[in-house]
Design a protein around this motif. Structure first.
Motif, mmCIF file in Angstrom:
data_model
loop_
_atom_site.group_PDB
_atom_site.id
_atom_site.type_symbol
_atom_site.label_atom_id
_atom_site.label_comp_id
_atom_site.label_asym_id
_atom_site.label_seq_id
_atom_site.Cartn_x
_atom_site.Cartn_y
_atom_site.Cartn_z
ATOM 1 N N GLU A 141 0.708 -1.206 -0.278
ATOM 2 C CA GLU A 141 -0.037 0.026 -0.041
ATOM 3 C C GLU A 141 0.770 1.366 -0.119
ATOM 4 O O GLU A 141 0.572 2.331 -0.810
ATOM 5 C CB GLU A 141 -0.995 -0.010 1.351
ATOM 6 N N TYR A 142 2.085 1.200 0.769
ATOM 7 C CA TYR A 142 2.953 2.303 0.679
ATOM 8 C C TYR A 142 3.679 2.561 -0.759
ATOM 9 O O TYR A 142 3.819 3.712 -1.039
ATOM 10 C CB TYR A 142 3.955 2.266 1.644
ATOM 11 N N LEU A 143 3.798 1.492 -1.260
ATOM 12 C CA LEU A 143 4.547 1.655 -2.572
ATOM 13 C C LEU A 143 3.512 2.216 -3.672
ATOM 14 O O LEU A 143 3.808 3.102 -4.373
ATOM 15 C CB LEU A 143 4.948 0.490 -3.281
ATOM 16 N N ALA A 144 1.996 1.960 -3.532
ATOM 17 C CA ALA A 144 1.198 2.212 -4.382
ATOM 18 C C ALA A 144 0.881 3.790 -3.963
ATOM 19 O O ALA A 144 0.512 4.735 -5.047
ATOM 20 C CB ALA A 144 -0.222 1.821 -4.240
ATOM 21 N N HIS A 145 0.969 4.322 -2.659
ATOM 22 C CA HIS A 145 0.909 5.779 -2.431
ATOM 23 C C HIS A 145 2.084 6.593 -2.909
ATOM 24 O O HIS A 145 2.009 7.737 -3.713
ATOM 25 C CB HIS A 145 0.959 5.986 -0.704
ATOM 26 N N LEU A 146 3.204 6.091 -3.019
ATOM 27 C CA LEU A 146 4.286 6.862 -3.611
ATOM 28 C C LEU A 146 4.275 7.186 -5.146
ATOM 29 O O LEU A 146 4.511 7.886 -5.593
ATOM 30 C CB LEU A 146 5.824 6.072 -3.290
ATOM 31 N N ALA A 147 3.687 5.935 -5.595
ATOM 32 C CA ALA A 147 3.460 5.845 -7.177
ATOM 33 C C ALA A 147 2.587 6.832 -7.577
ATOM 34 O O ALA A 147 2.583 7.634 -8.554
ATOM 35 C CB ALA A 147 3.177 4.560 -7.693
#
Length: 342
Positions: A141-147
């Motif tokens: 979920e954090y990687l999706a937020h950064l993207a």
């Protein structure tokens, strides 16, 4: 010197877990296991101390993403963080949260800025991150937020466990089992399957992916006698996917989906909840399965195991899954690059 984007960015994960030692072990096996070049985003002092504590001889290079590939043959390239770690193997420390997050942030930024070909992540522990104010359920979920922040558009991440014999995708992930029926929707299944099919084609090189869709209930509901979700939610999703030209079939009884003859009939299995997907994947290939995040504008893989605090610092952690994650990241990045140039 090789181009920077031929190298992989490896974030160290929770330094109190086995991340540091499996990264060291993967580098030491670089020739025998044909590990692709990577650099480790970490606190160099901790990596040196951990190697000494384990009695491991490893040359470390103070590197940048730009020179890491050229240095990889002779030394483990370590790109230092601004944050520093406390070295407490087996005991997670909230004080390490800033560095754990910084390593992820910088790996993603390096991919977006062309300094790395893919992100590979060692395992993190959620509790110390939550205690430090981390507001995301986990890595994915954090990687999706950064993207999403970087691209300006909402990104939906999809988790895949990829092994030599099986790929599985959980439609619902880190939620309680009791919450699954209320969370599961036809739209969620369709979007998860659409992203899966797209990435299987563009990154895995499968021209027409075949998706097996598991039922939620025993025997896929058995015509509604064991729950209505398969009839009212899953089946309409399968029909919608077929209408979109995606080769999907189901809902299938999950207890007959994973034997060898069944696996030969599909390229990925979409499962309705976390353990329905991860149990068969890990049972078949615990040391070789790789966690892949689909739907992101960059490649991300990770080992399929956790921080393993119980064995951290003992020198017995196996790097097999990390090596598999590094090799798969390289393969996916190469396929993605070829498709982009076509």
């Amino acid at each position: 010197m090789q181009r920077a984007d031929t190298v992989l960015a490896l974030s160290v994960g929770d330094p109190s877990g086995i991340g540091p030692e499996i990264a060291i072990a993967a580098w030491r096996l670089r020739k025998r296991a044909q590990v692709p070049p990577f650099y480790l985003l970490a606190d160099p002092a901790l990596i040196a101390a951990r190697a000494d504590a384990l009695g491991v001889q490893v040359a470390l290079a103070d590197a940048t993403p730009e020179d890491a590939a050229a240095r990889f043959a002779d030394a483990l390239p370590v790109v230092g963080l601004d944050a520093r770690f406390v070295d407490t193997p087996g005991t997670p420390a909230t004080a390490n949260a800033a560095g754990v997050i910084e390593a992820i942030d910088r790996a993603v930024a390096d991919c977006f800025d062309g300094r790395a070909a893919a992100v590979v992540t060692c395992p993190i522990a959620k509790k110390p991150l939550y205690e430090a104010g981390f507001g995301f359920p986990g890595h994915t979920e954090y990687l999706a937020h950064l993207a999403s922040r970087r691209t300006g558009s909402e990104i939906m991440p999809v988790m895949m466990l990829a092994g030599p014999e099986l790929r599985t995708v959980p439609v619902t992930i880190h939620i309680a089992l009791t919450a699954v029926p209320a969370t599961l929707t036809t739209e969620l299944i369709v979007e998860t399957a659409r992203i899966t099919a797209h990435d299987l084609k563009t990154r895995f090189g499968i021209e027409k992916p075949r998706l097996a869709i598991a039922g939620l209930n025993p025997h896929a509901g058995e015509g509604g006698s064991m729950g209505l979700e398969d009839r009212d939610i899953v089946l309409p999703a399968v029909e919608a996917l077929k209408a979109q030209g995606i080769d999907a079939f189901g809902p299938l009884p999950a207890d007959t989906m994973f034997h060898p003859r069944a696996r030969a009939g599909y390229d990925a299995a979409l499962c309705m909840y976390h353990d329905q997907a991860l149990i068969p994947a890990k049972a078949l290939a615990f040391d070789e399965a790789v966690n892949v995040t689909l739907g992101l504008p960059f490649i991300r893989t990770s080992p399929d195991h956790g921080t393993a605090f119980d064995i951290a610092g003992k020198g017995i952690a196996r790097p097999d899954s990390l090596i598999a994650a590094l090799k798969l990241a390289r393969k996916l990045a190469d396929t993605d690059s070829r498709n982009a140039q076509a």
